[in-house]
Design an enzyme around this catalytic site. Structure first.
Site: not given
Ligand code: C5P
Length: 280
Positions: A16, A100-106, A140
């Site tokens: 994404k 670790q790309a911001g592409l939402g792969g995981g 995500d």
């Molecule tokens: O929801 P997820 O586990 O992917 O988020 C990982 C980390 O990213 C969270 O623990 C938080 O530190 C940060 N995060 C945030 N605000 C969001 C999404 C993620 O601060 N809206």
């Protein structure tokens, strides 16, 4: 797909982009309230699922942990808890989306796993319920149950489907290094971000001049000054839009830039949407 007696379900797990990403405030639970236009694109992993005699999970990229921290196994565990179906399953992940790309792969892999298990075990859980469950795995994940273009709010888990967008060709670029999402959020100072009208920005994507931006970009540049340099190089090469996605470190580029890029992941993509009741 049928191979001998074994039914193998193969699904695409797309990546994404955040076409815009606004961070509104820090919440008491440590998350940040965001407003973002998410769009799936046709850079995807392939995932193969089959019933088997015992559980097995493999990944084509040996650098990715395949223990309980992997979102695929978190999705499998969640599916079992919620449905009570705990028959053994084999999952093979062919990784193409950089991590670790911001592409939402995981996150996409987790959503694809829930969708696949629901088919494989004929549990008939409505997609909306799978999406609601999936927010326990990560902010995500629910987005991937949309039709591919969605306005996401809350910590990202509140998803509103939007009409398909016109897609031109985009170039994805990612340096070798990545960034951790929590670290980027932690570095960001919400008070220093410019005020913007979300409604106007959202509308701009259905009009002539889309307003791409990402409130996490500045924090990512603070953590990795090389990223800022890379962005500038891409602009100098003639791309009209160079925008980081999510918490980085991938950029999407629009326009006719020169593609003289060495030692970087690069890939041409287009927007991808799915039909209701089918996967991507
Ligand atoms: O929801 P997820 O586990 O992917 O988020 C990982 C980390 O990213 C969270 O623990 C938080 O530190 C940060 N995060 C945030 N605000 C969001 C999404 C993620 O601060 N809206």
């Amino acid at each position: 797909m049928l191979q001998g007696e074994v039914r193998i379900l193969t699904l695409r797990s797309p990546s994404k982009l955040n076409l815009f990403l606004r961070v509104l405030r820090k919440r008491e639970d440590g998350y940040h309230e965001i407003a973002s236009l998410f769009q799936t694109v046709d850079l995807f992993d392939l995932m193969h699922f089959r019933k088997d005699e015992k559980d097995l999970f493999t990944c084509s990229d040996p650098s990715i942990p395949i223990d309980g921290s992997n979102l695929v196994l978190k999705a499998l565990k969640l599916f079992r808890q919620k449905t009570g179906k705990d028959l053994p399953v084999r999952i093979d992940l062919e990784k193409r989306i950089p991590i670790q790309a911001g592409l939402g792969g995981g996150s996409s892999n987790a959503a694809t796993t829930l969708f696949a298990l629901n088919q494989l075990f004929e549990t008939e859980v409505p997609t909306e319920l799978l999406a609601a469950w999936s927010s326990e795995i990560g902010s995500d994940v629910p987005f991937f149950f949309s039709l591919g273009t969605a306005f996401c709010t809350g910590r990202g888990e509140k998803v509103q489907n939007l009409p398909k967008l016109f897609s031109s060709d985009l170039l994805l670029i990612k340096p070798k290094f990545g960034l951790s999402t929590p670290q980027v959020f932690k570095t960001m100072e919400v008070g220093s971000l410019p005020e913007r009208s979300i409604e106007r920005i959202l509308n701009s994507f259905y009009e002539e001049e889309p307003q791409y931006f990402n409130d996490l970009e500045f924090a990512a540049f603070q953590l990795k000054p090389e990223l800022k340099k890379l962005r500038q190089e891409l602009v100098n090469q003639g791309f009209t839009t160079v925008q980081m996605t999510g918490s980085g470190t991938a950029f999407f580029c629009l326009g006719n830039g020169e593609k003289k890029i060495k030692d970087l992941f690069s890939c041409q993509v287009r927007f991808l949407n799915r039909n209701k009741d089918a996967w991507y």
